[in-house]
Design a protein around this motif. Structure first.
Motif, PDB file in Angstrom:
ATOM      1  N   GLN A  75       0.812  -1.207   0.000  1.00 14.09           N
ATOM      2  CA  GLN A  75       0.000   0.000   0.000  1.00 14.09           C
ATOM      3  C   GLN A  75       0.855   1.272   0.000  1.00 14.09           C
ATOM      4  N   GLY A  76       2.164   1.108   0.099  1.00 13.51           N
ATOM      5  CA  GLY A  76       3.052   2.259   0.038  1.00 13.51           C
ATOM      6  C   GLY A  76       3.010   3.093   1.304  1.00 13.51           C
ATOM      7  N   VAL A  77       3.329   4.387   1.152  1.00 15.42           N
ATOM      8  CA  VAL A  77       3.324   5.296   2.294  1.00 15.42           C
ATOM      9  C   VAL A  77       1.901   5.385   2.846  1.00 15.42           C
ATOM     10  N   ARG A  78       1.768   5.149   4.153  1.00 12.88           N
ATOM     11  CA  ARG A  78       0.447   5.156   4.798  1.00 12.88           C
ATOM     12  C   ARG A  78       0.506   6.150   5.965  1.00 12.88           C
ATOM     13  N   LEU A  79       0.033   7.351   5.703  1.00 10.14           N
ATOM     14  CA  LEU A  79       0.117   8.411   6.693  1.00 10.14           C
ATOM     15  C   LEU A  79      -1.277   8.829   7.160  1.00 10.14           C
ATOM     16  N   ALA A  80      -1.305   9.715   8.146  1.00 12.08           N
ATOM     17  CA  ALA A  80      -2.560  10.178   8.714  1.00 12.08           C
ATOM     18  C   ALA A  80      -3.259  11.156   7.767  1.00 12.08           C
ATOM     19  N   PRO A 140      -1.437   6.711  -6.841  1.00 15.49           N
ATOM     20  CA  PRO A 140      -1.123   5.289  -6.698  1.00 15.49           C
ATOM     21  C   PRO A 140       0.030   5.110  -5.710  1.00 15.49           C
ATOM     22  N   PRO A 141       0.092   3.988  -5.004  1.00 15.30           N
ATOM     23  CA  PRO A 141       1.109   3.792  -3.966  1.00 15.30           C
ATOM     24  C   PRO A 141       2.537   4.027  -4.434  1.00 15.30           C
ATOM     25  N   GLU A 142       2.837   3.615  -5.643  1.00 12.42           N
ATOM     26  CA  GLU A 142       4.218   3.726  -6.116  1.00 12.42           C
ATOM     27  C   GLU A 142       4.626   5.174  -6.382  1.00 12.42           C
ATOM     28  N   MET A 172     -10.780   8.854  -2.671  1.00 12.03           N
ATOM     29  CA  MET A 172      -9.899   8.484  -3.773  1.00 12.03           C
ATOM     30  C   MET A 172      -9.090   7.261  -3.405  1.00 12.03           C
ATOM     31  N   ARG A 173      -8.752   6.504  -4.409  1.00 15.03           N
ATOM     32  CA  ARG A 173      -7.847   5.378  -4.222  1.00 15.03           C
ATOM     33  C   ARG A 173      -7.123   5.116  -5.530  1.00 15.03           C
ATOM     34  N   TYR A 174      -5.800   4.985  -5.449  1.00 17.43           N
ATOM     35  CA  TYR A 174      -4.984   4.606  -6.598  1.00 17.43           C
ATOM     36  C   TYR A 174      -5.202   5.508  -7.807  1.00 17.43           C
ATOM     37  N   GLY A 175      -5.364   6.820  -7.552  1.00 16.67           N
ATOM     38  CA  GLY A 175      -5.427   7.779  -8.630  1.00 16.67           C
ATOM     39  C   GLY A 175      -6.796   8.054  -9.193  1.00 16.67           C
ATOM     40  N   GLU A 176      -7.838   7.429  -8.645  1.00 13.80           N
ATOM     41  CA  GLU A 176      -9.184   7.608  -9.176  1.00 13.80           C
ATOM     42  C   GLU A 176     -10.164   7.989  -8.063  1.00 13.80           C
TER      43      GLU A 176
END
Length: 375
Positions: A188-193, A336-338, A221-225
């Motif tokens: 999920q990549g960077v997961r911040l508050a 997106p996570p990347e 939003m999720r993954y750019g959408e």
């Protein structure tokens, strides 16, 4: 309510023992709740059950904090004040910036609320959570024979059986650190508050801010959408499915044409071009429309009776900083996570201003189509 009536524990694994010890010492938390089978298959629930069992006999509430967080020295003080205000609630002090609950906290921040009811069908963030001891004990009974390994998923399922999901603190004083995950969330990549602020800005909202209980429809939003969570989605046959905003728009009374007309009329062209150059034209469109809808819902929420009757004390500079924090995360979280890790401060500032330009226009969508925004 005194701090002595709140016990606490830090969930950890042997590979993070030193990190957990430092966290507990810094925040004045109780002992470590160590994974009882550290060489076994990854399971946050296995450790969570140890953590929830670690409450002291005299405690009325118990706080469980995971080892991969940062938090202010005043954390227990803030929790104590929140418990005094909401003694029967599950209180959650961190929300993931790209989850539905993160979107709920962001919307509530823009509306001026201090707390928001969690999305029922989504996982309950458990990086820093406080339960009444009777609720904690009931959760242990509910969870002890489960094959689920994610404590956050099972916590949400348990709270659904109690008829009420947790209360999310809109100002997030707890922050996730690092990108590694013992429980398999690194992809999920960077997961911040969603709304990161310090204790001083959080305190007035936690102590006096109004509670946004009913979310209505929720943009996220999720993954750019961009997506929309419809009203009552928890009763859907598949409540975890994600509905793209054009698909979910009709019940809101809005139309795609009206949104695209707002884009053409009000979106700043230079910022849109730069966001598009950096992250793609499609993302630039999705982010602005998402924030337009977010702004619309925030204005609508702020008109509700709970907001109108709220104490004026949380307003002012602290409230403005919480709102700014919410806007600062919406762009990076929507990528997106990347792509999240490589966002520079300058790019983040660009997306923040871009997001704010859309949020400011959101209220136009509450009036008839001919008033400012046409079909």
């Amino acid at each position: 309510m005194t701090a002595a009536l709140i016990s606490s524990a830090v969930m950890t694994h042997p590979v993070r023992k030193e990190q957990a010890e430092a966290l507990a010492a810094r925040l004045g938390l109780g002992g470590l709740a160590m994974d009882p089978d550290p060489d076994g298959p990854p399971s946050a629930l296995r450790t969570a059950l140890v953590a929830w069992a670690a409450r002291t006999a005299a405690a009325g509430h118990h706080v469980v904090v995971q080892d991969d967080v940062a938090a202010p020295a005043e954390l227990l003080e803030l929790v104590t004040g929140s418990v005094a205000r909401f003694p029967d609630e599950a209180l959650i002090f961190y929300t993931n910036w790209h989850a539905r609950n993160g979107a709920a906290a962001r919307l509530a921040a823009l509306a001026g609320a201090g707390w928001v009811r969690a999305v029922p069908e989504e996982f309950a963030p458990t990086l820093a959570i406080c339960l009444p001891v009777r609720t904690a004990d009931a959760f242990r009974v509910y969870a002890r024979d489960s094959a689920e390994r994610h404590d956050d998923e099972l916590m949400a399922a348990f709270l659904r059986t109690q008829g009420r999901s947790g209360l999310l603190a809109v100002p997030n004083v707890v922050e996730h650190i690092g990108t590694s995950s013992i429980n398999g969330h690194a992809a999920q990549g960077v997961r911040l508050a969603a709304c990161p602020v310090g204790a001083a800005d959080a305190r007035p909202l936690l102590d006096h801010g109004w509670v946004l209980e009913e979310l209505d429809w929720l943009p996220y939003m999720r993954y750019g959408e961009g997506y929309l969570r419809p009203v009552g989605h928890e009763r859907d046959a598949d409540p975890r499915r994600h509905l793209r905003w054009p698909e979910a728009l009709p019940p809101t009374g809005l139309t795609e044409g009206r949104l695209w007309d707002a884009v053409r009329r009000y979106r700043p062209e230079d910022a849109a071009a730069e966001v598009g150059r950096l992250f793609g034209a499609a993302f630039a469109d999705e982010l602005w429309i998402h924030c337009l809808l977010l702004g619309r819902q925030a204005v609508d929420a702020a008109r509700r009776p709970a907001a109108r009757s709220a104490s004026p004390r949380p307003a002012g500079a602290a409230g403005a900083r919480v709102r700014a924090a919410a806007l600062s995360t919406v762009g990076p979280a929507g990528l997106p996570p990347e792509r999240r890790l490589g966002v520079t401060p300058e790019q983040s500032a660009l997306m923040t201003g871009y997001a704010e330009s859309a949020v400011r226009c959101g209220g136009l969508l509450l009036g008839p189509a001919g008033l400012g925004v046409a079909h």
